[in-house]
Enzyme design. Structure first.
Site, PDB file in Angstrom:
ATOM      1  N   HIS A 158       0.861  -1.185   0.000  1.00 39.67           N
ATOM      2  CA  HIS A 158       0.000   0.000   0.000  1.00 39.67           C
ATOM      3  C   HIS A 158       0.900   1.238   0.000  1.00 39.67           C
ATOM      4  CE1 HIS A 158      -3.746  -2.181   1.822  1.00 39.67           C
ATOM      5  NE2 HIS A 158      -3.387  -2.636   0.641  1.00 39.67           N
TER       6      HIS A 158
ATOM      7  N   GLU B 126       1.344   3.755   2.034  1.00 39.69           N
ATOM      8  CA  GLU B 126       2.065   4.066   3.271  1.00 39.69           C
ATOM      9  C   GLU B 126       3.259   3.131   3.424  1.00 39.69           C
ATOM     10  OE1 GLU B 126      -1.106   3.342   2.821  1.00 39.69           O
ATOM     11  OE2 GLU B 126      -2.411   4.082   4.399  1.00 39.69           O
TER      12      GLU B 126
ATOM     13  N   CYS C  90      -5.398   1.383   6.335  1.00 44.05           N
ATOM     14  CA  CYS C  90      -6.180   0.184   6.646  1.00 44.05           C
ATOM     15  C   CYS C  90      -5.805  -0.360   8.023  1.00 44.05           C
ATOM     16  CB  CYS C  90      -5.988  -0.875   5.567  1.00 44.05           C
ATOM     17  SG  CYS C  90      -4.315  -1.517   5.478  1.00 44.05           S
TER      18      CYS C  90
ATOM     19  N   THR D 294     -22.864  -3.007 -32.353  1.00 44.62           N
ATOM     20  CA  THR D 294     -21.703  -2.113 -32.472  1.00 44.62           C
ATOM     21  C   THR D 294     -20.450  -2.933 -32.794  1.00 44.62           C
ATOM     22  OG1 THR D 294     -22.677  -0.527 -30.960  1.00 44.62           O
ATOM     23  CG2 THR D 294     -20.293  -0.446 -31.184  1.00 44.62           C
TER      24      THR D 294
HETATM   25  N1  LIG Z   1     -22.060   7.670 -31.592  1.00 45.22           N
HETATM   26  C1  LIG Z   1     -21.583   6.820 -30.729  1.00 45.22           C
HETATM   27  O1  LIG Z   1     -21.050   7.210 -29.677  1.00 45.22           O
HETATM   28  C2  LIG Z   1     -21.706   5.340 -30.997  1.00 45.22           C
HETATM   29  C3  LIG Z   1     -21.068   4.438 -30.136  1.00 45.22           C
HETATM   30  C4  LIG Z   1     -21.237   3.082 -30.360  1.00 45.22           C
HETATM   31  C5  LIG Z   1     -22.037   2.660 -31.420  1.00 45.22           C
HETATM   32  N2  LIG Z   1     -22.602   3.561 -32.238  1.00 45.22           N
HETATM   33  C6  LIG Z   1     -23.483   3.100 -33.346  1.00 45.22           C
HETATM   34  O2  LIG Z   1     -24.565   2.423 -32.752  1.00 45.22           O
HETATM   35  C7  LIG Z   1     -25.042   1.447 -33.683  1.00 45.22           C
HETATM   36  C8  LIG Z   1     -25.307   0.162 -32.949  1.00 45.22           C
HETATM   37  O3  LIG Z   1     -26.208   0.432 -31.900  1.00 45.22           O
HETATM   38  P1  LIG Z   1     -27.515  -0.410 -31.667  1.00 45.22           P
HETATM   39  O4  LIG Z   1     -28.346   0.289 -30.663  1.00 45.22           O
HETATM   40  O5  LIG Z   1     -28.125  -0.710 -32.973  1.00 45.22           O
HETATM   41  O6  LIG Z   1     -26.936  -1.787 -31.115  1.00 45.22           O
HETATM   42  P2  LIG Z   1     -26.071  -2.159 -29.829  1.00 45.22           P
HETATM   43  O7  LIG Z   1     -26.558  -1.396 -28.646  1.00 45.22           O
HETATM   44  O8  LIG Z   1     -24.632  -2.079 -30.188  1.00 45.22           O
HETATM   45  O9  LIG Z   1     -26.434  -3.697 -29.686  1.00 45.22           O
HETATM   46  C9  LIG Z   1     -27.774  -4.021 -29.381  1.00 45.22           C
HETATM   47  C10 LIG Z   1     -27.979  -5.504 -29.374  1.00 45.22           C
HETATM   48  O10 LIG Z   1     -27.280  -6.113 -28.309  1.00 45.22           O
HETATM   49  C11 LIG Z   1     -27.892  -7.337 -28.024  1.00 45.22           C
HETATM   50  N3  LIG Z   1     -27.926  -7.600 -26.598  1.00 45.22           N
HETATM   51  C12 LIG Z   1     -27.020  -8.340 -25.927  1.00 45.22           C
HETATM   52  N4  LIG Z   1     -27.306  -8.465 -24.664  1.00 45.22           N
HETATM   53  C13 LIG Z   1     -28.433  -7.800 -24.471  1.00 45.22           C
HETATM   54  C14 LIG Z   1     -29.234  -7.580 -23.349  1.00 45.22           C
HETATM   55  N5  LIG Z   1     -28.899  -8.043 -22.136  1.00 45.22           N
HETATM   56  N6  LIG Z   1     -30.350  -6.856 -23.500  1.00 45.22           N
HETATM   57  C15 LIG Z   1     -30.656  -6.322 -24.712  1.00 45.22           C
HETATM   58  N7  LIG Z   1     -29.923  -6.503 -25.807  1.00 45.22           N
HETATM   59  C16 LIG Z   1     -28.829  -7.235 -25.703  1.00 45.22           C
HETATM   60  C17 LIG Z   1     -29.284  -7.286 -28.650  1.00 45.22           C
HETATM   61  O11 LIG Z   1     -29.252  -8.151 -29.748  1.00 45.22           O
HETATM   62  P3  LIG Z   1     -29.936  -9.605 -29.608  1.00 45.22           P
HETATM   63  O12 LIG Z   1     -31.363  -9.366 -29.317  1.00 45.22           O
HETATM   64  O13 LIG Z   1     -29.642 -10.282 -30.881  1.00 45.22           O
HETATM   65  O14 LIG Z   1     -29.254 -10.217 -28.452  1.00 45.22           O
HETATM   66  C18 LIG Z   1     -29.405  -5.874 -29.123  1.00 45.22           C
HETATM   67  O15 LIG Z   1     -30.162  -5.761 -30.293  1.00 45.22           O
HETATM   68  C19 LIG Z   1     -24.018   1.346 -34.760  1.00 45.22           C
HETATM   69  O16 LIG Z   1     -24.531   2.011 -35.897  1.00 45.22           O
HETATM   70  C20 LIG Z   1     -22.836   2.107 -34.247  1.00 45.22           C
HETATM   71  O17 LIG Z   1     -22.102   2.718 -35.268  1.00 45.22           O
HETATM   72  C21 LIG Z   1     -22.470   4.881 -32.060  1.00 45.22           C
END
Ligand SMILES: NC(=O)c1ccc[n+]([C@@H]2O[C@H](COP(=O)([O-])OP(=O)(O)OC[C@H]3O[C@@H](n4cnc5c(N)ncnc54)[C@H](OP(=O)(O)O)[C@@H]3O)[C@@H](O)[C@H]2O)c1
Length: 408
Positions: free
Chosen positions: A62, A64, A89, A210
């Site tokens: 730690h 310290e 601690c 994503t």
């Molecule tokens: N601008 C930004 O900051 C940024 C950042 C990241 C991504 N993006 C963009 O976001 C887009 C993707 O986003 P998105 O909303 O379509 O998809 P996402 O949030 O990346 O993925 C969604 C999918 O995850 C699955 N999933 C897995 N575990 C889950 C759970 N516990 N509950 C619910 N779903 C779950 C589901 O598919 P299943 O039902 O098949 O399991 C759901 O459809 C892309 O176009 C990317 O380029 C933008």
């Protein structure tokens, strides 16, 4: 600002050196100064500090203890004050109790930033020091110390990983356009900020869409001051954050190319039963399941274990969660796997799940003031308390919110 505050700031500076290596432990730094050099009105010079220490690596000394180890065995501690940003601690863990070490050395005064947030141990270290006749000053720069270690505070209070949401959106509130290629929304200043944040977390989490569409690297690519300082110990190169992909039905591609996009380990989270459907996996065998060779070499299948996934030997792991698991449940399991802090980077559905489940400790929205996408994926709706505009980074406005546990 008084002397105590100045030395406490130095403790926080030193603590940053352990930043990416001590998790799930807190970031702690310590300074030893001689009273005679601390005249009430004298302005301190850092060279008057007798010794400094910091917690450099999980399982090692730690702050310290590291400080005491840097001094000769026969060092004269009379008339010295020790500064430390977190209560010493009082329990035997991986290292001996720090409060006892300070008592043995005969240190006269101890200045502490904040109490240990774990309600089971809070105050015990202070009580031990006081019972040995040491003058204790508690709460110097307390708010700053709490904020600095907010991830640890959340771990201790809620027994789950600290959760930070972050996304970029266009001026018309979209996260991605209709072009098959990923839309570039943020400028380079915001980009650098994101990478600095990545250097401070154990894992970066994305949804399966994503992962499939963007093929993100999810690593730290900009040598910023924070990241550089975190990697100061070049003798122990540090892996990138763990990549967590939520892929309920195991429909993602996890080939060699995707594994190689970062040296950070990969954790694929799926729902009970999916491995059997997707890979024809047979029954559970202890902590592993047999996926009949459906995954590339290097993917190890696990169910819940006490393993430290950050430094684990295999590069990729499958984690099974029950059907309909909630995000707080997942964050609890991640903490058990040694992941104390998670940055959720998208996409919109996954971010919305964290918001709907109330599993958010901080949120950061980087809203472009110039990029207009017109059609595309709508950014999630933030339904929590009002956001505050922190700063403008180039053409991006930074809006944020922190939970009470982070800023109290
Ligand atoms: N601008 C930004 O900051 C940024 C950042 C990241 C991504 N993006 C963009 O976001 C887009 C993707 O986003 P998105 O909303 O379509 O998809 P996402 O949030 O990346 O993925 C969604 C999918 O995850 C699955 N999933 C897995 N575990 C889950 C759970 N516990 N509950 C619910 N779903 C779950 C589901 O598919 P299943 O039902 O098949 O399991 C759901 O459809 C892309 O176009 C990317 O380029 C933008």
């Amino acid at each position: 600002m008084g002397l105590d505050e100045i030395y406490m700031l130095r403790c926080l500076q030193l603590a940053r050196r352990g930043m990416s290596r001590v998790s799930p432990n807190p970031w702690v730094g310590a300074v030893l100064a001689k009273d005679s050099e601390l005249g009430a009105k004298a302005y301190p010079k850092l060279e008057k500090i007798l010794a400094e220490g910091w917690h450099a690596r999980f399982g090692e000394a730690h702050a310290e203890q590291a400080l005491l180890n840097s001094l000769p065995v026969d060092f004269d501690y009379s008339g010295t004050t020790l500064y430390v940003n977190l209560e010493p601690c009082a329990h035997v863990g991986k290292t001996p109790p720090c409060a006892n070490l300070l008592i043995e050395k005969g240190i006269r005064r101890v200045v502490v930033g904040m109490l240990d947030p774990n309600p089971q141990v809070a105050g015990k270290g202070i009580a031990l020091l006081k019972s040995a006749g040491i003058a204790v000053e508690l709460g110097v720069l307390e708010k700053e110390c709490m904020f600095f270690n907010r991830r640890f505070v959340v771990n201790q209070l809620f027994e789950r990983a600290h959760t930070m949401l972050k996304w970029a959106e266009s001026s018309d509130g979209l996260m991605d356009g209709i072009d098959p290629n990923r839309s570039i929304i943020s400028g380079s200043d915001a980009h650098h900020w994101v990478h600095e944040q990545r250097a401070m977390v154990d894992a970066i989490l994305v949804g399966i869409d994503t992962w499939q569409k963007d093929k993100p690297r999810l690593n730290i690519r900009h040598g910023l001051p924070g990241a550089m300082e975190a990697n100061i110990d070049s003798t122990h190169p540090q892996k990138n954050p763990v990549r967590v992909v939520l892929d309920r039905h195991l429909r993602g591609q996890y080939d060699k190319e995707s594994l190689a996009r970062s040296d950070g380990n990969l954790l694929i989270v799926y729902e009970e039963g999916a491995a059997i459907k997707a890979y024809g996996a047979t029954a559970s065998k202890g902590t592993t399941i047999d996926c009949n060779g459906a995954l590339p070499d290097g993917v190890t299948t696990i169910t819940k274990t006490g393993k430290d996934i950050k430094s684990a030997e295999s590069q990729a792991y499958l984690l099974e969660m029950p059907k309909q698991y909630s995000m707080p449940m997942l964050m609890k399991v991640l903490l058990e796997l040694g992941i104390a802090s998670v940055m959720v980077e998208g996409g919109a559905k996954v971010l919305a799940m964290f918001i709907n489940d109330g599993c958010v400790d901080e949120v950061h929205i980087l809203r472009s003031q110039t990029v207009l996408l017109e059609k595309g994926l709508k950014a999630p709706e933030w339904t929590g308390p009002a956001l505050t505009q922190e700063s403008t980074m180039g053409n991006d406005a930074h809006w944020s919110w922190y939970s009470k546990a982070s800023v109290s």
